[in-house]
Design a protein around this motif. Structure first.
Motif, PDB file in Angstrom:
ATOM      1  N   ASN A   1       0.850  -1.186   0.000  1.00  0.00           N
ATOM      2  CA  ASN A   1       0.000   0.000   0.000  1.00  0.00           C
ATOM      3  C   ASN A   1       0.892   1.244   0.000  1.00  0.00           C
ATOM      4  OD1 ASN A   1      -1.723   2.117   0.507  1.00  0.00           O
ATOM      5  ND2 ASN A   1      -2.780   1.129   2.216  1.00  0.00           N
ATOM      6  N   PRO A   2       0.847   2.054  -1.071  1.00  0.00           N
ATOM      7  CA  PRO A   2       1.726   3.235  -1.153  1.00  0.00           C
ATOM      8  C   PRO A   2       1.440   4.273  -0.077  1.00  0.00           C
ATOM      9  CG  PRO A   2       0.086   3.277  -2.904  1.00  0.00           C
ATOM     10  CD  PRO A   2      -0.028   1.931  -2.252  1.00  0.00           C
ATOM     11  N   HIS A   3       0.251   4.182   0.570  1.00  0.00           N
ATOM     12  CA  HIS A   3      -0.130   5.154   1.596  1.00  0.00           C
ATOM     13  C   HIS A   3       0.174   4.656   3.017  1.00  0.00           C
ATOM     14  CE1 HIS A   3      -2.130   7.399  -1.563  1.00  0.00           C
ATOM     15  NE2 HIS A   3      -2.840   6.322  -1.888  1.00  0.00           N
ATOM     16  N   ALA A   4       0.747   3.467   3.124  1.00  0.00           N
ATOM     17  CA  ALA A   4       1.032   2.899   4.450  1.00  0.00           C
ATOM     18  C   ALA A   4       2.066   3.749   5.186  1.00  0.00           C
ATOM     19  CB  ALA A   4       1.529   1.472   4.312  1.00  0.00           C
ATOM     20  N   LYS A   5       1.809   3.984   6.459  1.00  0.00           N
ATOM     21  CA  LYS A   5       2.713   4.792   7.280  1.00  0.00           C
ATOM     22  C   LYS A   5       3.250   4.038   8.500  1.00  0.00           C
ATOM     23  CE  LYS A   5       0.500   9.185   6.047  1.00  0.00           C
ATOM     24  NZ  LYS A   5      -0.198  10.389   6.587  1.00  0.00           N
ATOM     25  N   GLU A   6       2.591   2.949   8.856  1.00  0.00           N
ATOM     26  CA  GLU A   6       2.969   2.253  10.079  1.00  0.00           C
ATOM     27  C   GLU A   6       3.687   0.941   9.780  1.00  0.00           C
ATOM     28  OE1 GLU A   6      -0.317   3.702  13.311  1.00  0.00           O
ATOM     29  OE2 GLU A   6      -0.861   2.011  12.040  1.00  0.00           O
ATOM     30  N   THR A   7       4.509   0.529  10.736  1.00  0.00           N
ATOM     31  CA  THR A   7       5.300  -0.689  10.597  1.00  0.00           C
ATOM     32  C   THR A   7       4.882  -1.710  11.646  1.00  0.00           C
ATOM     33  OG1 THR A   7       7.211   0.540   9.759  1.00  0.00           O
ATOM     34  CG2 THR A   7       7.646  -1.646  10.693  1.00  0.00           C
ATOM     35  N   LEU A   8       4.812  -2.960  11.234  1.00  0.00           N
ATOM     36  CA  LEU A   8       4.613  -4.057  12.165  1.00  0.00           C
ATOM     37  C   LEU A   8       5.980  -4.651  12.485  1.00  0.00           C
ATOM     38  CD1 LEU A   8       1.539  -5.988  10.650  1.00  0.00           C
ATOM     39  CD2 LEU A   8       1.540  -4.121  12.317  1.00  0.00           C
ATOM     40  N   ILE A   9       6.327  -4.708  13.763  1.00  0.00           N
ATOM     41  CA  ILE A   9       7.586  -5.321  14.180  1.00  0.00           C
ATOM     42  C   ILE A   9       7.269  -6.710  14.721  1.00  0.00           C
ATOM     43  CG2 ILE A   9       9.545  -5.176  15.761  1.00  0.00           C
ATOM     44  CD1 ILE A   9       9.233  -2.139  15.707  1.00  0.00           C
ATOM     45  N   LEU A  10       7.808  -7.745  14.074  1.00  0.00           N
ATOM     46  CA  LEU A  10       7.482  -9.127  14.405  1.00  0.00           C
ATOM     47  C   LEU A  10       8.623  -9.762  15.203  1.00  0.00           C
ATOM     48  CD1 LEU A  10       6.134 -10.248  10.890  1.00  0.00           C
ATOM     49  CD2 LEU A  10       4.940  -8.995  12.703  1.00  0.00           C
ATOM     50  N   ILE A  11       8.299 -10.253  16.386  1.00  0.00           N
ATOM     51  CA  ILE A  11       9.298 -10.902  17.256  1.00  0.00           C
ATOM     52  C   ILE A  11       8.897 -12.368  17.433  1.00  0.00           C
ATOM     53  CG2 ILE A  11      10.537 -10.799  19.443  1.00  0.00           C
ATOM     54  CD1 ILE A  11       9.560  -7.931  19.778  1.00  0.00           C
ATOM     55  N   HIS A  12       9.746 -13.273  16.994  1.00  0.00           N
ATOM     56  CA  HIS A  12       9.417 -14.705  17.030  1.00  0.00           C
ATOM     57  C   HIS A  12       9.580 -15.296  18.428  1.00  0.00           C
ATOM     58  CE1 HIS A  12      13.639 -15.904  17.359  1.00  0.00           C
ATOM     59  NE2 HIS A  12      13.926 -15.004  16.421  1.00  0.00           N
ATOM     60  N   GLY A  13       9.126 -16.516  18.604  1.00  0.00           N
ATOM     61  CA  GLY A  13       9.228 -17.204  19.880  1.00  0.00           C
ATOM     62  C   GLY A  13      10.588 -17.849  20.087  1.00  0.00           C
ATOM     63  N   ILE A  14      10.843 -18.292  21.299  1.00  0.00           N
ATOM     64  CA  ILE A  14      12.116 -18.917  21.641  1.00  0.00           C
ATOM     65  C   ILE A  14      12.271 -20.236  20.873  1.00  0.00           C
ATOM     66  CG2 ILE A  14      11.163 -20.146  23.634  1.00  0.00           C
ATOM     67  CD1 ILE A  14      13.808 -19.626  25.074  1.00  0.00           C
ATOM     68  N   GLY A  15      13.454 -20.438  20.299  1.00  0.00           N
ATOM     69  CA  GLY A  15      13.723 -21.636  19.503  1.00  0.00           C
ATOM     70  C   GLY A  15      13.344 -21.484  18.045  1.00  0.00           C
ATOM     71  N   LEU A  16      12.608 -20.441  17.690  1.00  0.00           N
ATOM     72  CA  LEU A  16      12.169 -20.220  16.307  1.00  0.00           C
ATOM     73  C   LEU A  16      13.045 -19.166  15.642  1.00  0.00           C
ATOM     74  CD1 LEU A  16       8.322 -20.231  17.035  1.00  0.00           C
ATOM     75  CD2 LEU A  16       9.746 -22.139  16.267  1.00  0.00           C
ATOM     76  N   ASP A  17      12.644 -18.693  14.462  1.00  0.00           N
ATOM     77  CA  ASP A  17      13.355 -17.600  13.815  1.00  0.00           C
ATOM     78  C   ASP A  17      12.372 -16.807  12.973  1.00  0.00           C
ATOM     79  OD1 ASP A  17      12.968 -19.015  11.432  1.00  0.00           O
ATOM     80  OD2 ASP A  17      15.009 -19.817  11.377  1.00  0.00           O
ATOM     81  N   LEU A  18      12.878 -15.833  12.233  1.00  0.00           N
ATOM     82  CA  LEU A  18      11.984 -14.925  11.501  1.00  0.00           C
ATOM     83  C   LEU A  18      11.153 -15.634  10.434  1.00  0.00           C
ATOM     84  CD1 LEU A  18      13.442 -14.374   8.526  1.00  0.00           C
ATOM     85  CD2 LEU A  18      14.845 -12.819   9.865  1.00  0.00           C
ATOM     86  N   HIS A  19      11.564 -16.840  10.016  1.00  0.00           N
ATOM     87  CA  HIS A  19      10.792 -17.551   8.996  1.00  0.00           C
ATOM     88  C   HIS A  19       9.470 -18.108   9.534  1.00  0.00           C
ATOM     89  CE1 HIS A  19      13.879 -17.191   5.991  1.00  0.00           C
ATOM     90  NE2 HIS A  19      14.792 -17.651   6.841  1.00  0.00           N
ATOM     91  N   SER A  20       9.281 -18.073  10.846  1.00  0.00           N
ATOM     92  CA  SER A  20       7.995 -18.523  11.394  1.00  0.00           C
ATOM     93  C   SER A  20       6.864 -17.580  10.974  1.00  0.00           C
ATOM     94  CB  SER A  20       8.064 -18.608  12.920  1.00  0.00           C
ATOM     95  OG  SER A  20       8.316 -17.343  13.502  1.00  0.00           O
TER      96      SER A  20
END
Length: 527
Positions: free
Chosen positions: A33-52
């Motif tokens: 969305n070209p009008h998007a202004k906000e960011t979602l910061i995703l923090i994974h669980g212990i033992g996992l990684d960003l691919h979750s």
């Protein structure tokens, strides 16, 4: 440094940023969305990684920019030489946000990652708009937590990674496990060393979560899967009592990894929550009924669930007597000293009678003429003192007797009091229609009549209760005096007329003449 890989045939870059010699892997994805202004910061669980988060990314990207990263010692991020804890991970997150110049954002955090999110939201905030927690244990029973930690340590003893644990957990944490998801999950567990895992998964971190959660003053959404076996819905719901800005939703047909099991529904519900949280109407429950309902509901449910088992109580027992002298017992031991300081006695009695209270209500009751901010400071000191007194005699393995959050103060455990039982009996007596039953109730009630009721309690609320009790004793004693006089029982008639004379104001002379008359009848009958 950056590395390419693909999601839905789109080229994606993995990036690394160096913080004090520690390389942290992250991705920053621009919204569709070209009008998007906000960011979602995703923090994974212990033992996992960003691919979750892979499956849910396309849905999030429709409306938000996205930052996701690997925690220290997870995925492609370095472990570093420092001991990993929430404070270290908190500073990593602050570093990422400031380095990437992220302005307005929401944190979505899962499992242990949620504890990092809670720690962050209770301290830094900055332009943090809301906090979304997925399968996050706000409170975890100490004894059970210790057992789980020890069991997991045994399962990976001598192993170079957490792969063995991952092999046991993946079918529980993912409800719809495909070969692709299995590969992602096992690959992530295989990259985490046991020392990294248990630096983070420990009692010290679990024990501080509640206090941090209570300090958060932004909208909170708690999510979990309806089929989650590790943190089931009722476990998550219990966390609501610690912060009135929290809401809870259960994702159907999903386990712990709701973003893998139901990615579209998860993204839709998070988007709806974020939109609603911006509304002026979104706030903590200010309605007094809802506040009282929430506090009393969890307090009483806690009591019901923690009854004695096999003759041994797994909760603390508190007995407070105040009808005829003030006495306090915790687990059968009497507390004798210290009640004359910090309004400890008064606050405890108020909580016993009312079961729970807001902080401001306690300020109004005990410091009515003091400025609210000063009253709140005095209350804070008094609650700390009262808690230390109660904790001294309490079982440390049980939930503390005195519970608090940002708005409320309440009692946990099995709480008993002679005044509670007495007031309950008086209420039951008033609802009885049978004259015989009413007589039995009233006779029993008057056995506890005393001039020392609520001793040493001079606040207006206690004086009002004392006045009400005395008025009830007057009415009951007159009722019993009339009944015994009709039966010709002179002794009992005199007894209850003498009690009534202690409390009557209007009609005192008339009642006194009646008593004199009855005493003359007694004299004649004894001749």
């Amino acid at each position: 440094m950056s590395v390419k890989y693909y999601i839905d045939w789109e080229e994606i870059l993995l990036n690394w940023i160096n913080k004090c010699g520690v390389s942290i892997c992250y991705q920053y994805l621009k919204s569709k969305n070209p009008h998007a202004k906000e960011t979602l910061i995703l923090i994974h669980g212990i033992g996992l990684d960003l691919h979750s988060w892979d499956d849910v990314i396309p849905y999030f990207q429709k409306n938000f920019h996205i930052l996701r990263y690997d925690l220290r010692g997870h995925g492609e991020s370095d472990a570093g030489i420092k001991q990993r804890n929430t404070e270290v991970l908190y500073h990593d997150l602050v570093f990422l946000i400031e380095s990437l110049h992220i302005s307005s954002y929401h944190i979505i955090a899962q499992g242990f990652g949620g504890m990092v999110g809670i720690y962050f939201a209770s301290r830094y905030q900055g332009n943090l708009q809301s906090l979304i927690l997925i399968g996050v244990p706000i409170y975890y029973p100490k004894k059970l937590a210790n057992q789980v930690i020890q069991k997991r340590k045994e399962e990976v003893k001598g192993s170079p990674s957490m792969l063995k644990l991952g092999e046991q957990l993946i079918e529980k944490i993912c409800y719809q496990l495909s070969d692709e998801k299995k590969h992602i999950l096992l690959n992530s567990y295989n990259k985490v060393r046991p020392e990294v895992y248990f630096d983070l998964f420990n009692l010290d971190i679990l024990n501080t979560t509640v206090a941090d959660f209570q300090r958060i003053n932004i909208p909170i959404l708690m999510l979990s899967g309806s089929e989650d076996e590790i943190y089931p819905p009722e476990f998550n719901i219990a966390g609501l009592c610690f912060n009135q800005k929290a809401r809870y939703l259960s994702i159907p047909d999903a386990s712990f990894l709701i973003q893998m099991d139901e990615p579209k529904l998860t993204a839709d519900w998070i988007k709806q929550f974020i939109e609603k949280s911006k509304s002026k109407n979104f706030s903590g429950h200010k309605d007094s009924y809802l506040e009282d309902l929430r506090t009393q509901l969890y307090t009483e449910i806690g009591g019901l669930l923690n009854r004695k088992k096999d003759g041994v109580s797994d909760v603390n027992e508190l007995q407070v007597n105040m009808l005829d002298g003030f006495k306090v017992y915790i687990n059968g031991k009497k507390l004798q000293d210290g009640w004359g300081r910090r309004k400890a006695k008064q606050i405890l009695c108020y909580l016993v009678i009312h079961q729970s209270s807001t902080r401001d209500e306690l300020c109004d009751v005990f410091w009515p003429d003091v400025h609210l901010e000063k009253a709140r400071n005095r209350l804070r000191v008094s609650l700390h003192y009262l808690k230390s007194m109660l904790d001294r005699y309490s079982n440390s393995d049980c939930v503390p007797l005195l519970g608090t959050n940002r708005e409320h103060v309440f009692l946990h455990g099995e709480v008993h009091s002679d005044i509670q039982s007495y007031l309950k009996m008086m209420k039951e007596a008033q609802s009885v229609e049978s004259e015989e039953r009413k007589y039995q109730y009233f006779t029993q009630i008057m056995m506890s009549e005393t001039e020392k009721v609520l001793p040493g309690l001079y606040e207006e609320c206690f004086l009002n209760l004392r006045t009400w009790l005395e008025k009830e004793w007057l009415n009951i004693s007159l009722y019993l005096a009339d009944k015994y006089e009709k039966q010709g029982n002179i002794e009992n008639t005199i007894h209850y007329l003498e009690i009534a004379l202690k409390y009557i104001i209007n009609g005192r002379e008339e009642l006194n003449q009646r008593l004199i008359k009855m005493k003359k009848l007694r004299s004649k009958s004894s001749v």
